[in-house]
Design an enzyme around this catalytic site. Structure first.
Site, PDB file in Angstrom:
ATOM      1  N   PRO A  68      34.252  49.862  33.063  1.00 16.08           N
ATOM      2  CA  PRO A  68      35.650  49.837  33.513  1.00 16.08           C
ATOM      3  C   PRO A  68      35.687  49.657  35.031  1.00 16.08           C
ATOM      4  CG  PRO A  68      34.981  52.074  32.897  1.00 16.08           C
ATOM      5  CD  PRO A  68      33.867  51.159  32.500  1.00 16.08           C
ATOM      6  N   HIS A  69      36.610  48.820  35.510  1.00 12.06           N
ATOM      7  CA  HIS A  69      36.612  48.542  36.954  1.00 12.06           C
ATOM      8  C   HIS A  69      37.944  47.986  37.412  1.00 12.06           C
ATOM      9  CE1 HIS A  69      35.404  44.757  34.967  1.00 12.06           C
ATOM     10  NE2 HIS A  69      36.144  44.195  35.892  1.00 12.06           N
ATOM     11  N   THR A  70      38.129  47.987  38.721  1.00  7.67           N
ATOM     12  CA  THR A  70      39.297  47.343  39.319  1.00  7.67           C
ATOM     13  C   THR A  70      39.029  47.086  40.785  1.00  7.67           C
ATOM     14  OG1 THR A  70      41.702  47.431  39.569  1.00  7.67           O
ATOM     15  CG2 THR A  70      40.496  49.444  40.066  1.00  7.67           C
TER      16      THR A  70
END
Lengths: 158, 94
Positions: A68-70
């Site tokens: 998960p990333h942003t």
């Protein structure tokens, strides 16, 4: 790029307690706040951005692993952490399997190269079955840190 | 059609390079063909069906990638994958 370049030791969690996707993302992002890598006031905004990214397609890439990333303007360099949930969580992964191992990444905007290099490092190391297995079986954050250090020292993989 | 081989070299168009989302799309595209399909960048060759493998290429925007396929639908596979690499620039969050 090595794990030590972007994984925050103090934010590693070996026993994630959250029951679902949002909970895990919240727990790991909260760990980065507790470790001082992210300001508390940015927590909700970052969790929201990561969840929004998940809606475009799960970052569960198979082998029981999700990334998960942003991007977020509040960070000046790539920061990340590792979490393990021995029971596994339904992360709507591409292969349909539950996810036990999480690498959560927050990158500054306009640094796509660093993000790619972090993904390269994670992917290259995870191709080694033993590394993957040992991480999932880790009994403490120290165990995880030791495994990451060993991977950085090229003790896994071809 | 008899088994055949095909290959094509294209340039990565996506400003963020071949990050997780496009790698996922490519792996799914590759899985739809019977042929064995590989991607090569700077001498490193990987299985196009594996997202983990694809991510190890660090294919930034402007990188040259060679798509190669071997099998009954090699030509179609190379066309589909190389077209995606050379044209995908969707500006979604990576």
């Amino acid at each position: 790029m090595k794990f030590s370049d972007f994984i925050c030791s103090k934010a590693i969690r070996h026993e994630l307690s959250a029951p679902d996707k949002e909970g895990v993302i919240r727990e790991l992002t909260g760990a980065l706040v507790a470790a001082g890598e992210i300001a508390e006031e940015d927590l909700e905004s970052i969790v929201g951005a990561i969840l929004k990214r998940e809606e475009l397609g799960s970052t569960g890439i198979g082998r029981g692993v999700a990334v998960p990333h942003t991007k977020h303007p509040s960070v000046e360099k790539l920061v990340g952490t590792v979490g393990v949930c021995a029971d596994g969580i339904d992360f709507t992964a591409l292969d349909g399997e539950n996810v036990e191992l999480f690498f959560l990444l927050v990158s500054p905007p306009d640094r796509p190269g660093d993000h790619l290099r972090a993904l390269e490092n994670i992917s290259r190391q995870l191709r080694d079955d033993m590394f993957c297995k040992f991480l999932k079986q880790a009994k403490s954050a120290e165990d995880i840190q030791t495994l990451l250090d060993e991977a950085d020292g090229d003790q896994f993989g071809p | 059609m008899n088994p055949s081989e095909a290959n094509k070299t294209v340039v990565v168009k996506n400003p963020k390079g071949l990050h997780l989302r496009p790698a996922g799309v490519l792996a799914q595209l590759a899985a739809a063909y019977d042929s064995e399909i590989t991607l090569t960048k700077d001498g490193l060759t990987v299985d196009a069906r594996s997202i983990l493998d694809l991510l190890t290429l660090v294919a930034t925007q402007g990188s040259e990638l060679t798509v190669a396929a071997s099998g009954s639908d090699a030509q179609q596979a190379v066309e589909a994958l190389s077209h995606f690499i050379a044209n995908d620039e969707s500006d979604e969050e990576e």
